[in-house]
Design a protein around this motif. Structure first.
Motif, PDB file in Angstrom:
ATOM      1  N   CYS A 479       2.205  23.336 -24.003  1.00 43.02           N
ATOM      2  CA  CYS A 479       1.525  21.975 -24.395  1.00 43.02           C
ATOM      3  C   CYS A 479       0.919  21.100 -23.308  1.00 43.02           C
ATOM      4  CB  CYS A 479       2.616  21.124 -24.991  1.00 43.02           C
ATOM      5  SG  CYS A 479       4.097  20.656 -23.899  1.00 43.02           S
ATOM      6  N   ARG A 480       1.016  21.706 -22.145  1.00 44.51           N
ATOM      7  CA  ARG A 480       0.734  21.003 -20.830  1.00 44.51           C
ATOM      8  C   ARG A 480       1.111  19.724 -20.800  1.00 44.51           C
ATOM      9  NH1 ARG A 480      -1.002  25.275 -18.053  1.00 44.51           N
ATOM     10  NH2 ARG A 480      -2.307  26.785 -19.343  1.00 44.51           N
ATOM     11  N   ASN A 481       2.222  19.200 -21.578  1.00 43.09           N
ATOM     12  CA  ASN A 481       2.830  17.978 -21.534  1.00 43.09           C
ATOM     13  C   ASN A 481       4.215  18.097 -20.848  1.00 43.09           C
ATOM     14  OD1 ASN A 481       0.632  16.825 -22.861  1.00 43.09           O
ATOM     15  ND2 ASN A 481       1.417  17.322 -24.656  1.00 43.09           N
ATOM     16  N   HIS A 482       4.952  19.065 -20.969  1.00 41.98           N
ATOM     17  CA  HIS A 482       6.370  18.979 -20.512  1.00 41.98           C
ATOM     18  C   HIS A 482       6.542  20.243 -19.759  1.00 41.98           C
ATOM     19  CE1 HIS A 482       6.123  17.013 -24.220  1.00 41.98           C
ATOM     20  NE2 HIS A 482       6.805  15.939 -23.933  1.00 41.98           N
ATOM     21  N   LYS A 483       7.767  20.324 -19.129  1.00 45.69           N
ATOM     22  CA  LYS A 483       8.092  21.626 -18.469  1.00 45.69           C
ATOM     23  C   LYS A 483       9.344  22.203 -19.059  1.00 45.69           C
ATOM     24  CE  LYS A 483       6.744  19.914 -13.774  1.00 45.69           C
ATOM     25  NZ  LYS A 483       7.251  19.521 -12.393  1.00 45.69           N
ATOM     26  N   PRO A 495       8.025  27.991 -26.598  1.00 47.17           N
ATOM     27  CA  PRO A 495       7.195  26.866 -26.763  1.00 47.17           C
ATOM     28  C   PRO A 495       8.012  25.598 -26.545  1.00 47.17           C
ATOM     29  CG  PRO A 495       7.009  28.472 -28.532  1.00 47.17           C
ATOM     30  CD  PRO A 495       8.226  28.920 -27.732  1.00 47.17           C
ATOM     31  N   CYS A 496       7.304  24.332 -26.515  1.00 44.49           N
ATOM     32  CA  CYS A 496       7.678  23.107 -25.980  1.00 44.49           C
ATOM     33  C   CYS A 496       8.891  22.602 -27.176  1.00 44.49           C
ATOM     34  CB  CYS A 496       6.923  22.153 -25.808  1.00 44.49           C
ATOM     35  SG  CYS A 496       7.090  20.486 -25.377  1.00 44.49           S
ATOM     36  N   PRO A 497      10.029  22.280 -26.794  1.00 45.71           N
ATOM     37  CA  PRO A 497      11.014  21.665 -27.657  1.00 45.71           C
ATOM     38  C   PRO A 497      10.625  20.382 -28.470  1.00 45.71           C
ATOM     39  CG  PRO A 497      11.787  21.487 -25.350  1.00 45.71           C
ATOM     40  CD  PRO A 497      10.516  22.030 -25.491  1.00 45.71           C
ATOM     41  N   GLU A 498       9.911  19.603 -27.753  1.00 50.32           N
ATOM     42  CA  GLU A 498       9.420  18.455 -28.365  1.00 50.32           C
ATOM     43  C   GLU A 498       8.615  18.645 -29.663  1.00 50.32           C
ATOM     44  OE1 GLU A 498      10.534  15.588 -27.308  1.00 50.32           O
ATOM     45  OE2 GLU A 498      11.390  16.515 -25.547  1.00 50.32           O
ATOM     46  N   THR A 499       8.591  17.473 -30.789  1.00 54.22           N
ATOM     47  CA  THR A 499       7.876  17.834 -31.965  1.00 54.22           C
ATOM     48  C   THR A 499       6.900  16.652 -31.996  1.00 54.22           C
ATOM     49  OG1 THR A 499       9.966  16.539 -33.109  1.00 54.22           O
ATOM     50  CG2 THR A 499       9.826  19.049 -33.052  1.00 54.22           C
ATOM     51  N   VAL A 500       5.873  16.945 -32.913  1.00 53.95           N
ATOM     52  CA  VAL A 500       4.933  16.083 -33.395  1.00 53.95           C
ATOM     53  C   VAL A 500       4.620  15.892 -34.763  1.00 53.95           C
ATOM     54  CG1 VAL A 500       2.489  15.282 -33.096  1.00 53.95           C
ATOM     55  CG2 VAL A 500       3.752  16.391 -31.271  1.00 53.95           C
ATOM     56  N   ASP A 501       4.543  14.660 -35.467  1.00 54.28           N
ATOM     57  CA  ASP A 501       4.169  14.529 -36.878  1.00 54.28           C
ATOM     58  C   ASP A 501       2.798  15.083 -37.185  1.00 54.28           C
ATOM     59  OD1 ASP A 501       6.835  13.680 -37.027  1.00 54.28           O
ATOM     60  OD2 ASP A 501       6.243  11.535 -36.988  1.00 54.28           O
ATOM     61  N   VAL A 502       2.698  15.733 -38.289  1.00 52.55           N
ATOM     62  CA  VAL A 502       1.342  16.052 -38.735  1.00 52.55           C
ATOM     63  C   VAL A 502       1.331  15.877 -40.221  1.00 52.55           C
ATOM     64  CG1 VAL A 502       0.050  17.997 -39.557  1.00 52.55           C
ATOM     65  CG2 VAL A 502       1.109  18.023 -37.256  1.00 52.55           C
ATOM     66  N   GLY A 507      -1.283  11.315 -47.017  1.00 49.98           N
ATOM     67  CA  GLY A 507      -0.280  10.770 -45.655  1.00 49.98           C
ATOM     68  C   GLY A 507       1.281  10.514 -46.539  1.00 49.98           C
ATOM     69  N   LYS A 508       1.393  11.167 -47.648  1.00 44.53           N
ATOM     70  CA  LYS A 508       2.850  10.864 -48.116  1.00 44.53           C
ATOM     71  C   LYS A 508       3.664  12.038 -47.739  1.00 44.53           C
ATOM     72  CE  LYS A 508       1.318   8.653 -52.452  1.00 44.53           C
ATOM     73  NZ  LYS A 508       1.356   8.523 -53.831  1.00 44.53           N
ATOM     74  N   THR A 509       3.402  13.219 -47.280  1.00 47.17           N
ATOM     75  CA  THR A 509       4.090  14.306 -46.679  1.00 47.17           C
ATOM     76  C   THR A 509       3.951  14.432 -45.245  1.00 47.17           C
ATOM     77  OG1 THR A 509       3.796  15.483 -48.755  1.00 47.17           O
ATOM     78  CG2 THR A 509       4.557  16.643 -46.891  1.00 47.17           C
ATOM     79  N   VAL A 510       5.024  14.593 -44.700  1.00 47.40           N
ATOM     80  CA  VAL A 510       5.045  14.745 -43.260  1.00 47.40           C
ATOM     81  C   VAL A 510       5.744  15.838 -42.652  1.00 47.40           C
ATOM     82  CG1 VAL A 510       5.258  13.506 -41.046  1.00 47.40           C
ATOM     83  CG2 VAL A 510       4.479  12.173 -42.854  1.00 47.40           C
ATOM     84  N   ARG A 517       1.005  22.063 -30.898  1.00 50.51           N
ATOM     85  CA  ARG A 517       0.539  22.863 -32.068  1.00 50.51           C
ATOM     86  C   ARG A 517       0.036  21.817 -33.023  1.00 50.51           C
ATOM     87  NH1 ARG A 517       3.335  27.412 -32.921  1.00 50.51           N
ATOM     88  NH2 ARG A 517       2.001  27.751 -34.551  1.00 50.51           N
ATOM     89  N   GLU A 518      -0.113  20.526 -32.689  1.00 52.86           N
ATOM     90  CA  GLU A 518      -0.610  19.701 -33.912  1.00 52.86           C
ATOM     91  C   GLU A 518      -2.235  19.920 -34.024  1.00 52.86           C
ATOM     92  OE1 GLU A 518      -0.663  17.585 -29.853  1.00 52.86           O
ATOM     93  OE2 GLU A 518       0.820  18.677 -30.940  1.00 52.86           O
ATOM     94  N   ARG A 519      -2.972  20.485 -32.853  1.00 52.03           N
ATOM     95  CA  ARG A 519      -4.347  20.625 -33.353  1.00 52.03           C
ATOM     96  C   ARG A 519      -4.632  21.972 -33.815  1.00 52.03           C
ATOM     97  NH1 ARG A 519      -3.518  18.298 -28.170  1.00 52.03           N
ATOM     98  NH2 ARG A 519      -3.558  20.461 -27.266  1.00 52.03           N
TER      99      ARG A 519
END
Length: 886
Positions: A479-483, A495-502, A507-510, A517-519
């Motif tokens: 992800c180039r953001n964490h170690k 993979p990075c253990p952090e999560t991002v909302d998609v 917009g009712k389902t997240v 991986r969000e992109r």
């Protein structure tokens, strides 16, 4: 890969050009002949140093020559195996011929379904197409003259060198964290690069074989499938059925078995039917009816494969001991309750301690001979008394597995081993004397590299099986953001253990996705219904969930009323995309062609496909036809109506027949049917070889009036008899008709001629002709019937006169024999006397010649007296023997 029909011609041309290149390379590297011979003369005349330099230069020349030839040969092979040129005009036709030749036995000789060959055909097409076969390891095209290996799981093709390196690397990665003691004890597998099918270490390919594995290093043939030997595959089908593949050596999987076998259904109730071996398992859909394991009910499922399912019914069943009753499944009738048996044992002192069992309880476990705790002594005691200790040493092996217990025979477990022994530490570097039950660990730290291949073990007294590395990885994640927070490891990080909302479109389902991986992740599927209005003629659109972009096309049934009155059953076609053509003309060749434009328009309803029952022209069948083409048709069968001859049917294709009478039979021929032009083929009477003279006609045939030319019974005369008389006569009449009325010419076994009139079969054996019968001496004779002599009923014996004449003849013969003997004796006596007289005269002459008289021996004096009687006796015996023999 270049097509095989192009490689044939081009390969030959390139081979010739390659030979020219090799020749030119050799000629360029070869020095002139005179100069070489001159150099050899100088080397012979010169010093030894000059000779050594000449030899080294000659060796260099040979090496350069071989290198040039190898380069030229490699250039020719590269050009031959090149696949960059285009195919000829008839490439597809010739490719089809090769595929048809490969499938000949499967499709022609066994009538196999060609649709089952699609998977194999796809692999073979990839083998022919340029660049279609690619090695997934080196990402390069597989050429015709390169050694390859194919996986038996996914049939993917790799270079032989690439797969060997892959297998070697895979085995190294698996076995690298192992210690020296563990390495080689287990045969670790290596996987296929594509399907991950595992192979053993011993299955690593080392040689180049064709697809079927029969031929090693198959030759390059432009008229065969690449890497094929051209022979019949003969690999076992999967699953195995006892038959072998009938295609020629081919890539990819073998098709299903096309052989026809006669098999019955799963339950064996239906009659055996012929089916393809690949689909020989079938069900008749009748109730199975086999008795279930409970032995009371039968299987009610339809005909099925394998064992029947357990009985689903419930019944009341007793436990094994019979004390309790419960409702249980018929599939498990035997069960145990929780009650202890409690029956009195035969000893009378104890009770059975087993839980719910069948059969007798058995003897008391404390009865009979029992051993002491150390099992060295045995005692016979009542079951109410415990076995005492024997007083001997225990001698049981302690937990250490080396020493034995030194205590006296005792109850309970033995104590720990306290003997002092020389112990080696776990790493094997130090030894120390200490109690046997205590472990010994030294302070030496392990210097081996752990499985992360980065850090040392550093564990005290390590046995060699180092634990995984306990340090943190710390590398930057994808992800180039964490170690990486995981422990130190080999290979790529998780993979990075952090999560991002998609979010979805509304917009009712997240959903939460890993960081980075969000992109690339797809938006979530929203469960909310789309609220956009319909764009077709339907009042409401189909329900579908929230989505991005345009709504999907309407898939509801059109339901518009057609001209025939039926409703349109196809899906909605009000918004079909139609390609626009001819709207824009290019100004010239320099203008780039634009992409085709698609417009949304409403299409007309298709023709009605509702099935309407329609009868064929010949009234053979009724078939459902589409409503738009529901007209009388020809079913392509033979008409089959009975012609006027009442013997044959109309062989025309199904056609319309006009009925002249409304009550006419529907199976009778009409004016449109064909006319019978056959000859009459009705069976003739038995024995009549002639055909009916009339054409094919109804009713019986007329009587046959032709004459038959046959031989009589004795085969000497030819008779002409009317066919009707012969075929209508019975056996006696036929016997008279075929007889020529002459005497039979055959001879009886006795040698006389048959007296019967010409007849069939064998002649009678009772010969009536008179023959003469004589006695043994041939004096008496008598005439008797021949048949009686053959049967041995009559014989003629000699009378008394015959016997008397026979006796007188024998007496005369004896007298003549005696006279001959006497005459022989007289002749021999005369010869003997004459011989003696001659002998005496010779002796007198001899005495006169000798001056000294020699005294005779006793044998010489008396030999005449001895020999003469003996000679006479011999003559008499010879004469007697001669008379006796006569």
């Amino acid at each position: 890969m270049e097509a095989p029909w192009r490689q044939g011609g081009r390969g030959r041309g390139r081979a010739r050009s390659g030979d020219g290149l090799a020749a030119r390379a050799g000629a360029a590297a070869r020095p002139p002949a005179p100069r070489a011979r001159g150099g050899a003369c100088v080397a012979a005349a010169g010093s030894s140093g000059e000779g050594a330099s000449e030899l080294s230069s000659q060796r260099k020349f040979d090496e350069i020559k071989k290198a040039n030839q190898a380069a030229a040969k490699k250039l020719v092979e590269d050009q031959f195996s090149s696949s960059s040129e285009d195919d000829d005009e008839d490439a597809e036709v010739k490719q089809g011929k090769i595929l048809a030749k490969t499938f000949t036995i499967y499709t022609s000789q066994t009538d196999g379904d060609a649709s089952e060959l699609e998977r194999t055909r796809q692999y073979m097409n990839e083998a022919f197409q340029s660049g279609a076969m690619t090695c997934l390891i080196c990402i390069a095209s597989v050429k015709r003259n390169q050694a390859v290996w194919s996986c038996c799981g996914c049939f993917c093709i790799f270079h032989l060198v690439c797969i060997q390196k892959w297998a070697k690397d895979s085995l190294f990665l698996v076995s690298s964290p192992l210690t020296d003691d563990d390495f080689g004890k287990k045969d670790y597998p290596w996987p296929c690069p594509k399907c991950r099918f595992e192979y053993k270490r011993s299955e690593t390919p080392s040689r180049y074989y064709c697809y079927c594995g029969k031929v090693e290093n198959p030759t390059v043939d432009p008229w065969l499938v690449p890497h094929s030997c051209g022979q019949i595959c003969e690999r076992e089908f999967k699953p195995s059925c006892g038959h072998k593949c009938l295609l020629l050596c081919h890539p990819g999987p073998c098709p299903p078995c096309p052989k026809m076998v006669t098999t019955t259904c799963h339950c064996k109730k239906a009659k055996p039917v012929p089916r393809r071996c690949s689909a020989k398992e079938w069900s008749c859909h009748l109730p199975c009816g086999r008795t279930l394991l409970c032995g009371q009910h039968t299987c009610e499922n339809s005909c099925h494969a394998g064992d029947c399912q357990p009985c689903p019914r419930v019944s009341k069943q007793r436990c094994i001991c019979g004390r309790q009753t419960a409702e249980r499944l018929c599939a498990s009738p035997q069960w145990q309750c929780d009650q202890v048996c409690g029956k009195r044992l035969p000893c009378g002192n104890h009770t059975c301690e087993q839980v719910c069992h069948a059969g007798p309880c058995g003897d008391c476990p404390r009865s009979g001979k029992r051993s002491c705790p150390c099992e060295k002594s045995k005692f016979t005691l009542p079951c109410t008394e415990d076995v005492p200790t024997c007083g001997d040493s225990c001698d049981k092996v302690l937990e250490c597995g080396i020493h034995k217990c030194s205590q006296r025979c005792h109850r309970g477990p033995c104590e720990i081993c306290r003997q002092e022994v020389e112990k080696q530490c776990r790493c094997g570097k130090h030894t120390k004397r200490m109690p046997c039950h205590k472990p010994y660990l030294c302070e030496t730290k392990c210097t081996k590299i752990r499985d992360c291949q980065k850090h040392q073990c550093r564990r005290k007294c390590c046995s060699g099986n180092c634990p995984p590395c306990d340090q943190v990885c710390g590398r930057t994640l994808g992800c180039r953001n964490h170690k990486c927070p995981s422990g130190c490891h080999r290979g790529s990080c998780n993979p990075c253990p952090e999560t991002v909302d998609v979010k979805c479109n509304c917009g009712k389902t997240v959903i939460k996705v890993p960081c980075g991986r969000e992109r690339t992740i797809k938006p979530p599927k929203c469960k909310q219904l789309c609220s956009r209005p319909p764009t077709c003629h339907h009042p409401t659109q189909e329900k579908h969930y929230c989505h991005f972009g345009r709504c999907p096309p309407c898939r509801q049934s059109c339901q518009k009323t057609l001209t025939c009155g039926h409703l349109c059953p196809v899906s909605c076609h009000d918004e079909a995309l139609v390609k626009q053509t001819g709207l824009h003309q290019s100004a010239g060749p320099w203008e780039q062609p634009s992409e085709p434009a698609f417009i949304q328009t409403a299409l007309p309803c298709p023709p009605c496909e509702v099935p309407i029952p329609v009868e064929c022209l010949g009234q053979h069948e009724v078939s459902p036809l589409p409503c738009h083409s529901a007209n009388p048709y020809s079913c392509k069968r033979f008409c089959g109506r009975l012609l006027d001859c009442q013997n044959h049917t109309c062989m025309k294709e199904c056609h319309h027949v006009t009925k002249l009478n409304s009550n006419a039979d529907g199976k009778k021929a009409g004016p449109e049917c064909s006319q019978c032009e056959e000859e009459c083929t009705k069976p003739r009477p038995s024995g009549c070889p002639h055909r009916c003279v009339l054409p094919c006609h109804p009713g019986d045939c007329p009587s046959c009036l032709q004459m038959l030319k046959i031989k009589c019974h004795c085969k000497l005369s030819i008779l002409y008899i009317e066919c009707l008389k012969l075929t209508s006569a019975d056996l006696k009449e036929k016997e008279l008709l075929i007889s020529c009325k002459n005497q039979c010419p055959k001879e009886l076994p006795c040698g006389h001629r048959c007296k019967e009139i010409c007849h069939s079969g064998s002649c009678p054996l009772n010969c009536s002709q008179k023959v003469k019968l004589r006695c043994l001496c041939k004096r008496l004779k008598k005439e008797i019937q021949c048949s009686k002599i053959q049967e041995g009923q009559v014989s003629l014996e000699c009378d008394a006169l015959c016997k008397e004449m026979k006796r007188k003849a024998s007496e005369i013969k004896e007298a003549e024999a005696k006279a001959a003997i006497e005459e022989e004796k007289r002749r021999q006596q005369a010869e003997l006397e004459a011989f003696e007289n001659r002998l005496k005269g010779r002796r007198k002459n001899k005495r006169r010649k000798d001056e000294v008289e020699v005294e005779q021996s006793s044998w010489q004096k008396y030999k005449n007296l001895i020999m003469l009687p003996m000679f006479g006796v011999a003559v008499v015996m010879v004469a007697w023997l001669m008379v006796y023999n006569d």
